[in-house]
Design a protein around this motif. Structure first.
Motif, PDB file in Angstrom:
ATOM      1  N   ASP A  27       0.827  -1.215   0.000  1.00  0.00           N
ATOM      2  CA  ASP A  27       0.000   0.000   0.000  1.00  0.00           C
ATOM      3  C   ASP A  27       0.859   1.262   0.000  1.00  0.00           C
ATOM      4  OD1 ASP A  27      -2.273  -1.521  -0.008  1.00  0.00           O
ATOM      5  OD2 ASP A  27      -2.650  -1.356   2.143  1.00  0.00           O
ATOM      6  N   SER A  31       0.674   3.971  -3.075  1.00  0.00           N
ATOM      7  CA  SER A  31       0.290   5.373  -2.838  1.00  0.00           C
ATOM      8  C   SER A  31       1.391   6.340  -3.273  1.00  0.00           C
ATOM      9  CB  SER A  31      -0.060   5.591  -1.354  1.00  0.00           C
ATOM     10  OG  SER A  31       1.072   5.373  -0.534  1.00  0.00           O
ATOM     11  N   ARG A  34       1.499   6.457  -7.118  1.00  0.00           N
ATOM     12  CA  ARG A  34       0.325   7.227  -7.553  1.00  0.00           C
ATOM     13  C   ARG A  34       0.603   8.725  -7.469  1.00  0.00           C
ATOM     14  NH1 ARG A  34      -3.330  10.194  -5.062  1.00  0.00           N
ATOM     15  NH2 ARG A  34      -5.466  10.363  -5.894  1.00  0.00           N
ATOM     16  N   GLU A  35       1.096   9.158  -6.311  1.00  0.00           N
ATOM     17  CA  GLU A  35       1.354  10.586  -6.093  1.00  0.00           C
ATOM     18  C   GLU A  35       2.472  11.090  -7.001  1.00  0.00           C
ATOM     19  OE1 GLU A  35       2.196  10.796  -1.951  1.00  0.00           O
ATOM     20  OE2 GLU A  35       0.149  10.233  -1.347  1.00  0.00           O
ATOM     21  N   GLY A 116       0.117   1.465  -8.806  1.00  0.00           N
ATOM     22  CA  GLY A 116       0.314   2.874  -8.510  1.00  0.00           C
ATOM     23  C   GLY A 116       0.209   3.740  -9.755  1.00  0.00           C
ATOM     24  N   GLN A 119      -3.486   3.972 -10.778  1.00  0.00           N
ATOM     25  CA  GLN A 119      -4.219   4.924  -9.941  1.00  0.00           C
ATOM     26  C   GLN A 119      -3.814   6.362 -10.241  1.00  0.00           C
ATOM     27  OE1 GLN A 119      -4.231   4.043  -5.744  1.00  0.00           O
ATOM     28  NE2 GLN A 119      -4.723   1.876  -6.043  1.00  0.00           N
TER      29      GLN A 119
END
Length: 300
Positions: A27, A31, A34-35, A116, A119
């Motif tokens: 996770d 994340s 993704r960012e 990632g 997303q």
């Protein structure tokens, strides 16, 4: 007794091994990727912003100066309005340095990175540019899969560097299998040929990554890696730094200029990365990037 002893030793070794390992859950990877996909597409790194502004101040051509001013304005709009710097939000290139004492939990690392990216490009409303098959051309609709380069390193950290690469400039890249006798002049001639062939198609001013040495594919990876280096930092090798400086001067004398419309700012920087090679060869890769030279890095 012997059997019990062996089992006990095995458990002891396993416990010590687990104690030495650091666990990173999928996770956290998802994340961060993704960012980073969103971050890299909306804001250029400080060194890139600085060099474009400096180029505008130095440019002599009125039209070239105007174009560079528009690029600076475009950067500010993208940053303030949280929109992509360029409509081509690129194919996701990911460089991974995985510490040998890191254990990934919950999903294998490749799948976590691709999740990632999925997303990031979906939630960030970034253009999806990847097709599943080179000939059938069906869009994957989430910009996956990424192209991932792995490097296993000492330690218990995971370094992730994402570099979205647009294909207007990528299509202008070249590999030259030079002979050792071609020397420095052969290197210069090949890089200049690649730049002249690219002309306005690579959306100048360009950043040019050069990979020198290794073999066919290693030189290409070196060239791609070179684009992620801070453009204010020359090569640590004096003879390579000298070559970077000489090449940048010669490239900017071609007159291609900003937007290909003339001027002295054809390239903002040229970074050269080297690797040992075979006695019979001198592989040279030239990976061209437009002024939107994007990358973001995080260490977990």
């Amino acid at each position: 007794e012997i059997s019990e002893c062996l089992v006990g030793s095995e458990m002891c070794i396993r416990d010590r091994f687990n104690a030495a390992m650091r666990t990173i859950h999928m996770d956290e990877i998802i994340s961060n990727i993704r960012e980073m996909c969103i971050e890299a597409n909306l804001t250029l790194s400080p060194d890139m912003q600085q060099v474009i502004k400096q180029a505008q101040e130095r440019e002599d051509s009125p039209l070239g100066k105007q174009i560079l001013g528009q690029l600076c304005e475009n950067m500010e709009i993208a940053k303030e309005d949280r929109i992509p710097i360029c409509q081509d939000t690129g194919m996701a290139i990911v460089f991974v340095k995985l510490g040998q004492d890191v254990h990934i939990e919950g999903m294998n690392l490749t799948d976590a990175i691709n999740e990632g990216v999925r997303q990031g490009y979906t939630d960030g409303y970034l253009r999806k540019s990847v097709v599943k098959d080179p000939l059938l051309r069906e869009n994957t609709k989430d910009n996956t899969p990424a192209i991932i380069h792995y490097d296993i390193v000492p330690g218990d950290k995971l370094e992730l560097l994402i570099a979205p690469k647009g294909f207007g400039s990528e299509n202008m890249s070249r590999i030259f299998m030079l002979k050792p006798a071609d020397g420095v002049e052969g290197i210069k001639a090949s890089v200049l040929q690649a730049v002249r062939d690219a002309g306005p198609n690579a959306c100048p001013p360009m950043v040019i990554g050069v990979g020198l040495g290794g073999d066919f594919e290693k030189s290409a990876i070196l060239a791609k890696t070179a684009l992620t280096r801070d453009i204010n930092q020359g090569s640590p090798l004096p003879h390579i730094k000298k070559l970077e400086e000489e090449l940048l001067e010669e490239i900017n004398q071609t007159g291609i200029g900003p937007g290909g419309l003339g001027g002295k700012t054809t390239a903002l920087a040229i970074n050269i990365e080297t690797y040992p090679t075979h006695i019979a060869g001198m592989p040279l890769a030239v990976n061209i990037c437009c002024h939107v030279n994007r990358h973001a890095k995080r260490i977990l």
